[in-house]
Design a protein around this motif. Structure first.
Motif, short mmCIF file in Angstrom:
data_model
loop_
_atom_site.label_atom_id
_atom_site.label_comp_id
_atom_site.label_asym_id
_atom_site.label_seq_id
_atom_site.Cartn_x
_atom_site.Cartn_y
_atom_site.Cartn_z
N HIS A 20 -4.64 -3.06 -8.06
CA HIS A 20 -4.65 -3.44 -6.65
C HIS A 20 -5.58 -4.64 -6.48
N LEU A 21 -5.01 -5.76 -6.04
CA LEU A 21 -5.72 -7.04 -5.97
C LEU A 21 -5.94 -7.41 -4.51
N LEU A 22 -7.16 -7.23 -4.03
CA LEU A 22 -7.46 -7.40 -2.60
C LEU A 22 -8.01 -8.78 -2.24
N GLY A 23 -8.33 -9.60 -3.23
CA GLY A 23 -8.99 -10.86 -2.94
C GLY A 23 -8.17 -11.78 -2.04
N ILE A 24 -6.84 -11.84 -2.25
CA ILE A 24 -5.99 -12.71 -1.45
C ILE A 24 -6.03 -12.29 0.02
N ASP A 25 -5.95 -11.00 0.27
CA ASP A 25 -6.00 -10.51 1.65
C ASP A 25 -7.34 -10.84 2.30
N THR A 26 -8.43 -10.63 1.58
CA THR A 26 -9.76 -10.90 2.13
C THR A 26 -9.94 -12.39 2.42
N ASN A 27 -9.50 -13.23 1.50
CA ASN A 27 -9.60 -14.68 1.74
C ASN A 27 -8.69 -15.13 2.87
N GLY A 28 -7.54 -14.48 3.00
CA GLY A 28 -6.65 -14.82 4.10
C GLY A 28 -7.25 -14.51 5.45
#
Length: 903
Positions: A209-217
């Motif tokens: 589960h890769l959350l970095g893109i959502d957080t940066n978005g």
């Protein structure tokens, strides 16, 4: 009045909760037999990558220079895998998105509200059916699949929650952590024989589960450098991990890979609603058992995305998000999740027609099992002669379907025109049958609620007439009690025989006492009819038409916010039409200008705007008198500046923000209870908090709304003065200017027809407060940046609470104004509030009839949300009336002994 208030509150809470039993019930049933494909699966293990918050176009669309943002995944699409768009459903949030991906069903809204990390209901999933599943990623997502699994075969590795910080200097580190951890895990396994043996078993799943893109978005928007670079980091991480997996398993070619996302994201960095940027997510599959890249001859999709993405020659295969769960099950040979409603996308499989036919047959039987259990449950709880079967799929037709499909497979007739198409038809029929039995009681429950609604509204109207219309005969019929008691017993017996849930008793029995109360007032209505000739019919009819038109305008405004602008323009003309302008030009002009200024806000964009603290600075110029407002403006600007520089949320700013929030409830209670003094104190306290929660033009909304509210108070006083001077029995009107002043009960006047207008104005201003600057006109209009002065670490409940208070602040301003009008004009708060209640209930009943149970999921959810909003508004008005009474009339006095008490 207190008893009536409590009864009314209970009735409206029941009406509000009924919508969840009618439309938001869990679709899950239990007791099905798991179904699996009897043939050997193509893959021994599966790797699921979920790039949280990744839009389809963000992955597929090349940069301006023509280079791909994800070169490795691009090469998979063009050479070795199958790709398409995964269509998600509303609400486009992480939890329901992952449930659809991994469990194959669409979670109902009530389940999402009951728990974010925990499971309010148990459900089956691909992880649960696997032999072993190892998960790495967010502590918000992983635990619910581990705790929902039977046994102890789902292992989770999560980072601390405080890492999910929107103010982080580099949110992509969340994804780096996942890739590093899983590589370390595989390295450790080489020297751990037990773990090594487990990893070499079949039917294993790896979930990253890769959350970095959502957080940066959320923090920087999807078009930002941080978001785009994070996509590249994930792409390189996937490429490296695939290489590590191949080395670990000796390049045995038995690993299947799926890369997708739980939801997308709007250009302004939010998600939750149904915009294509939120519902279109990428799907790329490759490896064991997956169809290799195919060339596209003719395009079946006419959305122009293929050309925009530069993928015209690659075959695109779209799926519904729930279809990914049966795809994963088929690839590794585990049973389909028993609660799944996904349909296996055969075009993703690189296998024999026999395997495809067996797979789609197992998929069809798995969904048919749910249909059977659902039908059996409904049959057990329905009187036999009242039970209506779903005719397209009776027991005999089910047997025919299964027998014919099995025979076709045994005869080797696997092509899509025969056995596969036959199974797909069975899936369609079973899905429609599931919907049929899931909504079986909807008409019955809906009719009961509508009956109770009409009865309650009728009773309130009769109560108002009996109290405020002189000369009406008040005679109650007590002989009706036995008849309604018998009706109630019959209804209870009917529900008992059907073994109905306890909530059904409430919805079905509530209309009985309500209509009994209405029928007891029948003589009041008859007396009113007899007194019709003595009433000012033209004026009554005029008010009836105006209120009817006004209610319809408010209903339409839920769909088109610009209607609120039209309403405000019409209200601006009121002093001219009523003749008040000639008697009070200054007050009338203030009213007209404030209406026109406020009319601008519904025309401004609801969502999609970038944060602009310059509007907040303009607000400070309007309210420069208060040092607290200036301090809050400084906190806001310095916080956003610090976040832009990636220096985090300053502790001083955070402390001041929370202190401002807490003090906003106390400071007004220390001020004078004189009307305008107290209102100004309340306004300043509330707008300080609102200021800290603002990111753009909405910071100007409270002062403009407050201007209109003060103008409303002034012009209503002028109206009362005009009416008093024209009334022979009232030569003057005494206005109370202190909330704490004792009111002479004998001076409380009765309702007049003009009070209907005041009540409607109040409802109209409440809707303006609700939708005026679009704070909740759409789910995705919530900007996480609004709460950055208070916290930046992801916490859905604290963030949701702060945003809800931001929504309620304009409510409180309007409520306090309404309290001021009631007090200053010596009007019975009970009587005026009852008129408001009738208007609100008529709107709610209107929306109840507009609820849809067909069409797109978004259309259905939107229609239901309108009803929920109006019912919530009615309930909130009842509760806020108590709160605003305390805010306006109570005062904390600090005596010599430093004791605090309420005046």
């Amino acid at each position: 009045m207190m008893i009536f208030f409590i009864v009314g509150l209970i009735v409206h809470v029941v009406f509000f909760l009924s919508i969840f039993d009618i439309y938001f019930t869990s679709p899950l049933v239990h007791g099905m037999t798991p179904q699996r494909v009897p043939l050997a699966p193509p893959a021994k293990r599966l790797v699921l990558f979920v790039a949280d918050g990744l839009r389809a176009d963000s992955l597929f669309k090349p940069d301006d220079n023509g280079t791909g943002r994800a070169p490795y995944l691009r090469s998979v699409i063009e050479e070795s895998g199958t790709w398409g768009v995964s269509h998600t459903r509303v609400p486009t949030e992480s939890r329901p998105g992952h449930v659809a991906l991994i469990a194959g069903f669409y979670e109902d809204v009530s389940a999402v509200a009951k728990g974010w990390k925990e499971n309010p209901v148990e459900f089956d999933s691909v992880f649960n059916e696997s032999r072993h599943t190892w998960c790495w990623g967010s502590p918000d997502i992983l635990p619910m699949f581990a705790k929902g699994a039977t046994g102890d075969h789902v292992y989770t590795y999560t980072y601390p929650p405080e890492r999910e910080d929107f103010a982080s200097t580099d949110a992509s580190r969340l994804d780096t952590w996942v890739f590093d951890e899983v590589k370390d895990f595989l390295n450790v396994a080489k020297s751990n024989e037990t773990l090594l043996n487990m990893l070499h078993e079949e039917q294993n799943v790896f979930f990253l589960h890769l959350l970095g893109i959502d957080t940066n978005g959320h923090a920087h928007r999807p078009m930002s450098k941080e978001y785009i670079e994070n996509i590249g980091l994930v792409d390189s991480g996937v490429a490296e991990f695939v290489s590590v997996m191949d080395d670990f398993y000796g390049h045995d070619g038995k690993t299947a890979y799926i890369f997708t996302s739980d939801h997308g994201m709007t250009n302004w960095g939010s998600h939750g609603a149904g915009h294509p940027s939120e519902t279109l997510t990428p799907l790329v599959a490759w490896g064991a058992g997956v169809q290799t890249a195919q060339r596209e001859g003719s395009h079946k999709y006419d959305d122009n995305y293929l050309k925009e993405w530069g993928l015209e020659t690659s075959m695109r295969v779209d799926v519904n998000q729930a279809d990914i769960a049966p795809l994963m099950s088929s690839l590794i040979g585990v049973p389909f999740p028993v609660n799944s409603v996904g349909v296996l996308p055969l075009n993703y499989l690189n296998n024999s027609q026999h395997f495809k036919a067996e797979s789609i047959y197992a998929n069809a039987i798995q969904i048919l099992e749910q249909f059977r259990v659902k039908m059996a449950q409904k049959k057990e709880t329905t009187i036999s002669f009242l039970f209506t079967l779903y005719q397209p799929l009776t027991d005999s037709k089910q047997m025919d379907f299964m027998r014919n499909a099995r025979n076709l497979i045994q005869k080797g007739q696997f092509d899509e025109a025969v056995s596969i198409r036959y199974c797909e038809d069975l899936i369609v029929q079973a899905m429609e049958g599931l919907s049929y039995y899931h909504t079986y009681d909807r008409l019955f429950l809906g009719s009961s609620v509508v009956l109770g609604f009409i009865g309650w509204t009728s009773y309130v109207v009769l109560f108002i007439l009996k109290t405020h219309v002189s000369g009406l005969l008040v005679k109650k019929k007590h002989s009706l009690g036995q008849m309604f008691l018998c009706i109630g017993l019959l209804v209870a017996l009917f529900l008992m025989v059907q073994s109905s849930p306890w909530t059904y008793y409430i919805y079905c029995l509530l209309p009985v006492p309500v209509w009994f109360s209405v029928m007891r007032e029948f003589e009041t209505l008859a007396s009113l009819v007899r007194s019709v000739p003595s009433l000012p019919l033209s004026k009554c009819f005029g008010y009836f038409l105006l209120v009817t038109f006004g209610i319809e305008l408010l209903v339409v405004s839920f769909f088109y916010r610009a209607m609120l602008t039209l309403g405000l323009v019409v209200l601006a003309l009121w002093p001219l039409v009523s003749g008040l302008y000639t008697k009070a030009k200054v007050r009338s002009l203030s009213w007209m200008l404030s209406c026109l200024f406020l009319a601008v806000f519904p025309l401004l964009p609801v969502v999609g705007r970038e944060p602009d603290v310059n509007y907040v600075i303009l607000f400070v110029c309007i309210c420069f008198q208060m040092m607290q407002v200036v301090l809050c403006a400084y906190i806001l600007t310095s916080t956003h500046s610090s976040l832009q520089l990636k220096q985090g949320l300053p502790l001083f700013n955070q402390l001041v923000s929370w202190l401002t929030l807490v003090s906003s409830f106390l400071i007004p209670l220390l001020s004078s209870t004189r009307l305008f003094h107290r209102l100004l104190s309340i306004l300043m306290s509330l707008v300080c908090v609102y200021l800290l929660l603002s990111t753009g033009y909405e910071a100007l909304f409270p002062p403009v709304l407050s201007w209109l509210m003060f103008a409303w108070i002034n012009i209503e006083q002028e109206t009362m003065n005009t009416q008093g001077s024209s009334n022979r029995t009232e030569h003057c009107v005494k206005f109370i200017t202190d909330f704490a002043e004792n009111i002479d009960i004998t001076k409380i006047r009765q309702l007049r027809l003009d009070d209907i207008r005041r009540s409607y104005y109040f409802v109209f201003f409440i809707i303006i407060a609700f939708f005026g600057c679009g704070n909740i006109a759409s789910i995705n209009s919530f900007d996480p940046a609004s709460v950055y002065c208070f916290l930046t670490v992801f916490n859905p409940f604290i963030m949701g609470g702060l945003l809800m208070w931001k929504v309620l602040i304009p409510f409180v301003i309007v409520m306090c104004t309404f309290e001021s009008i009631q007090v200053s004009t010596q009007l019975s708060s009970r009587s005026l509030f009852l008129v408001v209640l009738v208007i609100s209930d008529l709107m709610a009943l209107h929306f109840f009839f507009l609820v849809k149970d067909h069409g797109s999921w978004l259309d259905i959810g939107t229609s239901i949300s309108h009803y929920v909003i109006v019912m919530s508004m009615t309930i909130f008005l009842m509760l806020l009336s108590v709160m605003t009474h305390i805010l306006t009339s109570k005062r904390i006095l600090i005596g010599r002994k430093r004791k605090m008490h309420f005046r």
